[in-house]
Design a protein around this motif. Structure first.
Motif, PDB file in Angstrom:
ATOM      1  N   GLY A  19      28.437  -9.005 -21.151  1.00 49.04           N
ATOM      2  CA  GLY A  19      29.835  -9.187 -21.182  1.00 49.04           C
ATOM      3  C   GLY A  19      30.615  -8.357 -20.078  1.00 49.04           C
ATOM      4  O   GLY A  19      29.944  -7.565 -19.593  1.00 49.04           O
ATOM      5  N   GLY A  21      34.305  -6.536 -19.510  1.00 49.16           N
ATOM      6  CA  GLY A  21      35.597  -5.669 -20.076  1.00 49.16           C
ATOM      7  C   GLY A  21      36.593  -5.635 -19.199  1.00 49.16           C
ATOM      8  O   GLY A  21      36.392  -5.969 -17.849  1.00 49.16           O
ATOM      9  N   VAL A  26      29.102  -5.153 -18.372  1.00 50.60           N
ATOM     10  CA  VAL A  26      27.955  -4.588 -19.454  1.00 50.60           C
ATOM     11  C   VAL A  26      26.713  -5.566 -19.357  1.00 50.60           C
ATOM     12  O   VAL A  26      26.630  -6.616 -19.361  1.00 50.60           O
ATOM     13  N   VAL A  70      29.659   4.084 -31.684  1.00 54.58           N
ATOM     14  CA  VAL A  70      28.577   3.336 -30.811  1.00 54.58           C
ATOM     15  C   VAL A  70      28.236   4.730 -30.040  1.00 54.58           C
ATOM     16  O   VAL A  70      29.216   5.551 -29.810  1.00 54.58           O
ATOM     17  N   TYR A  91      24.959   3.193 -23.254  1.00 52.24           N
ATOM     18  CA  TYR A  91      25.113   3.241 -24.792  1.00 52.24           C
ATOM     19  C   TYR A  91      23.951   2.584 -25.443  1.00 52.24           C
ATOM     20  O   TYR A  91      23.286   1.829 -24.842  1.00 52.24           O
ATOM     21  N   GLU A  92      23.789   2.913 -26.750  1.00 49.17           N
ATOM     22  CA  GLU A  92      22.606   2.267 -27.478  1.00 49.17           C
ATOM     23  C   GLU A  92      23.093   0.815 -27.515  1.00 49.17           C
ATOM     24  O   GLU A  92      24.266   0.437 -27.697  1.00 49.17           O
ATOM     25  N   MET A  94      23.691  -2.827 -29.035  1.00 52.03           N
ATOM     26  CA  MET A  94      23.991  -3.381 -30.412  1.00 52.03           C
ATOM     27  C   MET A  94      23.671  -4.725 -30.416  1.00 52.03           C
ATOM     28  O   MET A  94      24.276  -5.700 -29.845  1.00 52.03           O
ATOM     29  N   MET A 101      32.739 -12.051 -31.045  1.00 52.96           N
ATOM     30  CA  MET A 101      31.886 -13.140 -31.169  1.00 52.96           C
ATOM     31  C   MET A 101      31.789 -13.966 -32.372  1.00 52.96           C
ATOM     32  O   MET A 101      31.473 -15.167 -32.639  1.00 52.96           O
ATOM     33  N   LYS A 151      40.022  -3.345 -31.389  1.00 54.03           N
ATOM     34  CA  LYS A 151      40.462  -4.940 -31.455  1.00 54.03           C
ATOM     35  C   LYS A 151      38.749  -5.433 -31.615  1.00 54.03           C
ATOM     36  O   LYS A 151      37.834  -4.747 -31.495  1.00 54.03           O
ATOM     37  N   SER A 153      36.722  -7.033 -30.200  1.00 46.69           N
ATOM     38  CA  SER A 153      35.759  -6.894 -29.040  1.00 46.69           C
ATOM     39  C   SER A 153      35.167  -5.442 -28.836  1.00 46.69           C
ATOM     40  O   SER A 153      34.343  -5.338 -28.255  1.00 46.69           O
ATOM     41  N   LEU A 156      31.378  -3.268 -32.430  1.00 48.07           N
ATOM     42  CA  LEU A 156      30.040  -3.704 -32.107  1.00 48.07           C
ATOM     43  C   LEU A 156      29.319  -4.012 -33.428  1.00 48.07           C
ATOM     44  O   LEU A 156      29.595  -3.164 -34.441  1.00 48.07           O
ATOM     45  N   ASP A 167      34.202   1.638 -26.983  1.00 51.43           N
ATOM     46  CA  ASP A 167      35.267   1.539 -25.836  1.00 51.43           C
ATOM     47  C   ASP A 167      36.397   2.457 -26.004  1.00 51.43           C
ATOM     48  O   ASP A 167      37.412   2.304 -26.509  1.00 51.43           O
TER      49      ASP A 167
END
Ligand code: ADP
Length: 312
Positions: A19, A21, A26, A70, A91-92, A94, A101, A151, A153, A156, A167
């Motif tokens: 993705g 952002g 990412v 996260v 990050y870990e 997800m 999505m 929001k 997005s 996760l 985020d």
């Protein structure tokens, strides 16, 4: 370490892109030394505000821990093979992607598209998870933090659909608030995707606050259970959500609700209209125009848990 990351990022290509952002891209990667699948957000340092966002994320996440946040595993600052400055957040990973999505599968590329829709109970659990993390950030962690960019997005989902808020690029430690830099960040972030979620007072120079997060949470609930984005005409677009009101809810709830909920895993005779009316009412009370009239997160959690216990 950065060395591990550089090795891992060596293989970056569009096939492991997951993705992009506001401030970066990412990728999914394997950290060989830890044998761990991670999500690497490589910052686009050309983007205005990217550096501030990187620092805000590191500062906000360094000492906080909650099952619905996260995990930021590490942050990396180095020089890449072409001699360019390189900043990344690791990050870990997800596996179930973002809530966005799941709510809007028709907008997702086929390879990332979830194979089914979320049930009413799953949506209720996700909203309780998100409210729990807000309650933690606002009142339970050592320094209160406003997320400022809640929001779908940024929500996760783990392998069992536990929600993890991510985020923290616009997050603010509330005791160290500096209004000017927040406003700069907001404008340099290009509020695309955030319009509709940001509290009305933010549009007129209001300071980040826990009440602002509650507003975004209210929008998130309304979106989760109606399936409509806040910019949809149902909500009247930017910052106003009042084209359906509390009093109209009981009669209109089945028209307003996300149709996929009505067909997903409910037992015969389930009083869906009653349940949805109560949930959407929580969302509406979080979206009150006046910040101090909004529900407190502790109240929102209590109400959502009691709805869950009553109907499931
Ligand atoms: P934005 O700036 O739009 O909020 P991000 O840059 O944080 O987005 O992330 C972009 C997208 O990458 C997210 O919407 C999500 O689908 C995906 N993503 C981000 N972090 C992770 C993660 N830890 N695991 C899996 N997917 C992630």
């Amino acid at each position: 370490s950065c060395g591990d990351l550089r090795n891992a990022t060596d293989g970056f290509s569009s096939s492991n892109l997951i993705g992009s952002g506001s401030f970066g891209t990412v990728f999914k990667a394997l950290l060989p030394t830890a044998n761990k699948v991670v999500a690497v957000k490589v910052l686009n340092l050309q983007r205005r505000g990217a550096m501030k966002s990187f620092l805000a994320e590191c500062e906000s996440l360094k000492d906080i821990r909650h099952r619905n946040l996260v995990k930021l595993l590490t942050a990396c600052s180095s020089i890449d093979f072409q001699g360019n400055q390189f900043r990344a957040l690791i990050y870990e990973f997800m596996p179930n992607g973002s809530l966005d999505m799941w709510l809007h599968p028709e907008e997702v590329e086929e390879i990332h598209r979830p194979s089914r829709t979320l049930t009413l109970l799953e949506r209720l659990n996700i909203s309780i998870d998100v409210a729990s993390v807000l309650d933690y950030l606002h009142v339970r962690c050592h320094e209160p933090i406003a997320h400022c960019d809640l929001k779908p997005s940024n929500v996760l989902l783990d392998d069992d659909l536990t929600a993890r808020v991510s985020d923290f690029g616009l997050a603010r430690l509330l005791l160290k608030f500096d209004q000017e830099s927040f406003l700069n960040q907001l404008s340099s972030a290009g509020v695309r995707g955030t319009i509709g979620y940001a509290a009305p007072e933010y549009g007129v120079g209001g300071q980040p606050s826990i009440h602002g997060d509650v507003y975004s949470f209210g929008v998130l609930i309304l979106e989760m259970f109606t399936g409509k984005r806040p910019t949809n005409e149902l909500f009247g677009g930017n910052f106003t959500l009042h084209s359906f009101t509390k009093s109209a809810l009981p009669e209109r709830v089945l028209d307003i609700a996300d149709k996929s909920i009505l067909h997903s895993g409910l037992r015969v005779g389930f009083p869906i209209a009653e349940c949805l009316t109560l949930v959407l009412d929580v969302g509406l009370r979080c979206c009150e125009e006046s910040p101090t009239n909004r529900l407190a997160t502790s109240e929102a959690i209590k109400e959502l848990i009691s709805i869950k216990e009553r109907f499931f």
